[in-house]
Design a protein around this motif. Structure first.
Motif, PDB file in Angstrom:
ATOM      1  N   GLU A 173       0.831  -1.209   0.000  1.00  0.00           N
ATOM      2  CA  GLU A 173       0.000   0.000   0.000  1.00  0.00           C
ATOM      3  C   GLU A 173       0.863   1.255   0.000  1.00  0.00           C
ATOM      4  OE1 GLU A 173      -3.065   0.182   2.823  1.00  0.00           O
ATOM      5  OE2 GLU A 173      -3.864  -1.824   2.386  1.00  0.00           O
ATOM      6  N   ILE A 174       2.036   1.161   0.669  1.00  0.00           N
ATOM      7  CA  ILE A 174       2.964   2.297   0.643  1.00  0.00           C
ATOM      8  C   ILE A 174       3.457   2.539  -0.777  1.00  0.00           C
ATOM      9  CG2 ILE A 174       5.169   3.162   1.477  1.00  0.00           C
ATOM     10  CD1 ILE A 174       4.750   1.601   4.026  1.00  0.00           C
ATOM     11  N   GLY A 175       3.857   1.434  -1.433  1.00  0.00           N
ATOM     12  CA  GLY A 175       4.342   1.559  -2.807  1.00  0.00           C
ATOM     13  C   GLY A 175       3.264   2.059  -3.750  1.00  0.00           C
ATOM     14  N   LEU A 176       2.012   1.592  -3.550  1.00  0.00           N
ATOM     15  CA  LEU A 176       0.927   2.032  -4.414  1.00  0.00           C
ATOM     16  C   LEU A 176       0.698   3.536  -4.285  1.00  0.00           C
ATOM     17  CD1 LEU A 176      -1.394   1.238  -6.325  1.00  0.00           C
ATOM     18  CD2 LEU A 176      -2.812   0.867  -4.294  1.00  0.00           C
ATOM     19  N   GLU A 177       0.707   4.029  -3.049  1.00  0.00           N
ATOM     20  CA  GLU A 177       0.468   5.450  -2.837  1.00  0.00           C
ATOM     21  C   GLU A 177       1.632   6.293  -3.348  1.00  0.00           C
ATOM     22  OE1 GLU A 177      -1.006   8.376   0.800  1.00  0.00           O
ATOM     23  OE2 GLU A 177      -0.769   6.201   1.099  1.00  0.00           O
ATOM     24  N   THR A 178       2.851   5.808  -3.106  1.00  0.00           N
ATOM     25  CA  THR A 178       4.011   6.581  -3.578  1.00  0.00           C
ATOM     26  C   THR A 178       4.111   6.562  -5.100  1.00  0.00           C
ATOM     27  OG1 THR A 178       5.406   4.611  -3.248  1.00  0.00           O
ATOM     28  CG2 THR A 178       5.329   6.242  -1.455  1.00  0.00           C
ATOM     29  N   ARG A 179       3.763   5.451  -5.735  1.00  0.00           N
ATOM     30  CA  ARG A 179       3.781   5.418  -7.212  1.00  0.00           C
ATOM     31  C   ARG A 179       2.731   6.363  -7.787  1.00  0.00           C
ATOM     32  NH1 ARG A 179       4.654  -0.097  -6.290  1.00  0.00           N
ATOM     33  NH2 ARG A 179       2.427  -0.558  -6.578  1.00  0.00           N
ATOM     34  N   ARG A 180       1.562   6.383  -7.145  1.00  0.00           N
ATOM     35  CA  ARG A 180       0.531   7.315  -7.608  1.00  0.00           C
ATOM     36  C   ARG A 180       1.023   8.764  -7.481  1.00  0.00           C
ATOM     37  NH1 ARG A 180      -3.075   6.141  -4.140  1.00  0.00           N
ATOM     38  NH2 ARG A 180      -3.943   4.374  -5.275  1.00  0.00           N
ATOM     39  N   PHE A 181       1.693   9.041  -6.376  1.00  0.00           N
ATOM     40  CA  PHE A 181       2.236  10.379  -6.192  1.00  0.00           C
ATOM     41  C   PHE A 181       3.336  10.676  -7.216  1.00  0.00           C
ATOM     42  CE2 PHE A 181       5.526  13.112  -4.347  1.00  0.00           C
ATOM     43  CZ  PHE A 181       4.795  14.252  -4.061  1.00  0.00           C
ATOM     44  N   ASP A 182       4.203   9.687  -7.478  1.00  0.00           N
ATOM     45  CA  ASP A 182       5.292   9.886  -8.432  1.00  0.00           C
ATOM     46  C   ASP A 182       4.755  10.164  -9.830  1.00  0.00           C
ATOM     47  OD1 ASP A 182       7.183   9.593  -6.497  1.00  0.00           O
ATOM     48  OD2 ASP A 182       7.599   7.474  -6.927  1.00  0.00           O
ATOM     49  N   ARG A 183       3.708   9.429 -10.236  1.00  0.00           N
ATOM     50  CA  ARG A 183       3.121   9.700 -11.554  1.00  0.00           C
ATOM     51  C   ARG A 183       2.563  11.109 -11.627  1.00  0.00           C
ATOM     52  NH1 ARG A 183       1.300   4.238 -11.094  1.00  0.00           N
ATOM     53  NH2 ARG A 183      -0.721   4.957 -10.280  1.00  0.00           N
ATOM     54  N   LEU A 184       1.851  11.494 -10.571  1.00  0.00           N
ATOM     55  CA  LEU A 184       1.309  12.855 -10.546  1.00  0.00           C
ATOM     56  C   LEU A 184       2.430  13.889 -10.523  1.00  0.00           C
ATOM     57  CD1 LEU A 184      -1.131  14.721 -10.333  1.00  0.00           C
ATOM     58  CD2 LEU A 184      -1.038  14.443  -7.837  1.00  0.00           C
ATOM     59  N   LEU A 185       3.499  13.589  -9.778  1.00  0.00           N
ATOM     60  CA  LEU A 185       4.627  14.515  -9.704  1.00  0.00           C
ATOM     61  C   LEU A 185       5.306  14.657 -11.063  1.00  0.00           C
ATOM     62  CD1 LEU A 185       6.428  16.251  -7.859  1.00  0.00           C
ATOM     63  CD2 LEU A 185       7.844  14.212  -7.466  1.00  0.00           C
TER      64      LEU A 185
END
Length: 481
Positions: A173-185
């Motif tokens: 879940e940490i990786g999922l949230e951080t990947r979503r943030f990275d894509r948005l970033l």
């Protein structure tokens, strides 16, 4: 040993200032955005991990607070934890309570969440008690799914021995949230780079506008629409403008002095020659004729070299511009008066570039007196040999040259005669008055301006066709890009 110019490498192009500045700005923006992106991504990852661990800590404290020992000594919960994922089998969120056996090792799971089903959490060793929880990454009940685990050793009233309470959740879940943030970033930073690049291009276009205006003003000087550069410029460009104006003023002064010296020399030489011509009147006929021929030869040589020197000075003038049609029309009127008593009458037609009205005027990039020297000699020569018709026409020859065609209906010339006619002082027919220097002077002036002179047969009138190419002034109102 000198280097062969043909084998020398071509000069390197300096490139574009705007392109250099844009590339530097783009590289700087990419470096700054990339570094900032990595910093933001790292900070967000740490923040997500910390928030995830804080949530596990809160769930762990809630689980400890809900533990109760029954009358029969069994351990149970007096309330739920409020998260339905603990009741969903293999949901990724689990908790369990173990008793600590002998030698400090966990022994038996006395209570666990429904989500664990028939599996257990492997807590390595015995965690300590107190606020310092043990955080581990352990394998979950589902193969290949790592869990982030918080465990602590506690004791309960009315229960013998310590208990290890553990709460674990799916670390993905940490990786999922951080990947979503990275894509948005990445999308946001990419958009920022694009906007910054567009703004940089706008800034460069606005900032370099004075240089583009300076280039346009130099083209206007070259085309004869202006004599000097306007000094209402930004501070950074003003020294260059003043230096260019200084060069233009110096060139104009050099040309003025050259013209004055040529005029003084002509006056200084022609006056003694005129006196010599008057002084030979008392000589015997034979000697008088020989002296007159020598004086005429000296006068022609002086005229030839003065004309060439004047043309060379005029060709160096930047921005000189002379319309061809008015000059040709003035010469035609003068020649018609000169040959008014001819029989049959002489008809001179001037038809210069009727098809160029939509593309601007047909202008010579040079001084009027040089154009008069060229057209005057060639048109007068055509009138001397014409049977009754002379035509002057012209058109553009490419972007920077013009073609003037002078035709007559006279006897014309053979190729050998055409080559001989361009030789200095060569006259093909002594019965026709002239010095024999006219075509030679024209050839020299045309050559100084970088043009060409050719004698061919006229296809329409049947006589001689003189083709002259000269530099063409830039069309009025046009700007080079």
């Amino acid at each position: 040993m000198s280097e062969d110019p043909a084998s020398a490498p071509p000069p390197r192009r300096a490139g574009s200032i705007a392109l250099r500045l844009a590339a530097a700005a783009l590289v700087s923006t990419l470096i700054a955005v990339t570094a900032g992106g990595f910093a933001l991504s790292h900070a967000f990852h740490r923040s997500v991990e910390a928030a995830f661990d804080q949530r596990l800590e809160a769930l762990h404290r809630a689980l400890v607070a809900a533990l109760r020992v029954g009358r029969d000594g069994a351990i149970g919960l007096d309330r739920g934890l409020g998260d339905p994922r603990f009741d969903q089998i293999f949901s990724g969120w689990y908790w369990q309570v173990e008793e600590v056996g002998q030698e400090g090792m966990t022994d038996e799971v006395v209570l666990a969440s429904r989500s664990l089903w028939d599996q257990t959490l492997d807590v390595a060793g015995t965690p300590g008690s107190g606020p310092a929880a043990v955080r581990q990454i352990v394998d979950g009940p589902t193969e290949g799914v790592p869990l982030r685990l918080v465990a602590r050793t506690i004791t309960l009233p009315d229960h013998d021995g310590p208990l290890v309470v553990a709460v674990a959740a799916d670390a993905a879940e940490i990786g999922l949230e951080t990947r979503r943030f990275d894509r948005l970033l990445i999308l946001m930073l990419g958009g920022l780079v694009l906007v910054a690049t567009l703004l940089t291009l706008v800034q460069l276009r606005w900032g370099l506008a004075p240089l583009r205006r300076l280039s346009g003003d130099l083209d206007a000087i070259r085309a004869g629409r202006a004599a000097r550069l306007d000094e209402q410029r930004p501070r950074e460009v003003l020294p260059l403008v003043r230096a260019m104006n200084g060069v233009l003023d110096h060139d104009a002064e050099v040309v003025r002095r050259a013209r004055a010296q040529a005029g003084n020399l002509a006056h200084g030489l022609k006056t003694p020659l005129t006196l010599l011509a008057a002084d030979i009147a008392d000589l015997p006929e034979e000697r008088r004729a020989a002296a007159r021929r020598q004086i005429d030869a000296m006068r022609l040589i002086v005229e030839h070299h003065l004309t060439r020197a004047s043309a060379a000075a005029n060709a160096a003038v930047i921005g000189a511009r002379t319309p061809v049609a008015p000059v040709a029309a003035d010469i035609a009127r003068s020649l018609e008066r000169m040959f008014a008593r001819r029989d049959p009458p002489l008809a001179i037609t001037v038809d210069l570039a009727p098809d160029l009205e939509s593309r601007g005027d047909l202008d010579f990039r040079g001084e009027r007196q040089d154009l008069e020297e060229i057209l005057g000699n060639l048109m007068e020569n055509a009138c001397k040999w014409a049977a009754g018709r002379v035509r002057v026409s012209g058109a553009a020859a490419g972007d920077d040259m013009l073609l003037i065609l002078i035709e007559d209906d006279g006897p014309g010339l053979t190729p050998d005669q055409a080559r001989a006619a361009l030789q200095r002082g060569r006259r093909l027919d002594e019965r026709v008055p002239g010095s024999g220097l006219g075509l030679s002077i024209v050839s020299d002036v045309v050559e100084i301006y970088g043009g060409t002179l050719a004698l061919t047969a006229s296809e329409e009138l049947g006589g001689l066709a003189t083709r002259v190419t000269l530099p063409r002034a830039e069309e009025t109102g046009r700007r080079r890009r």
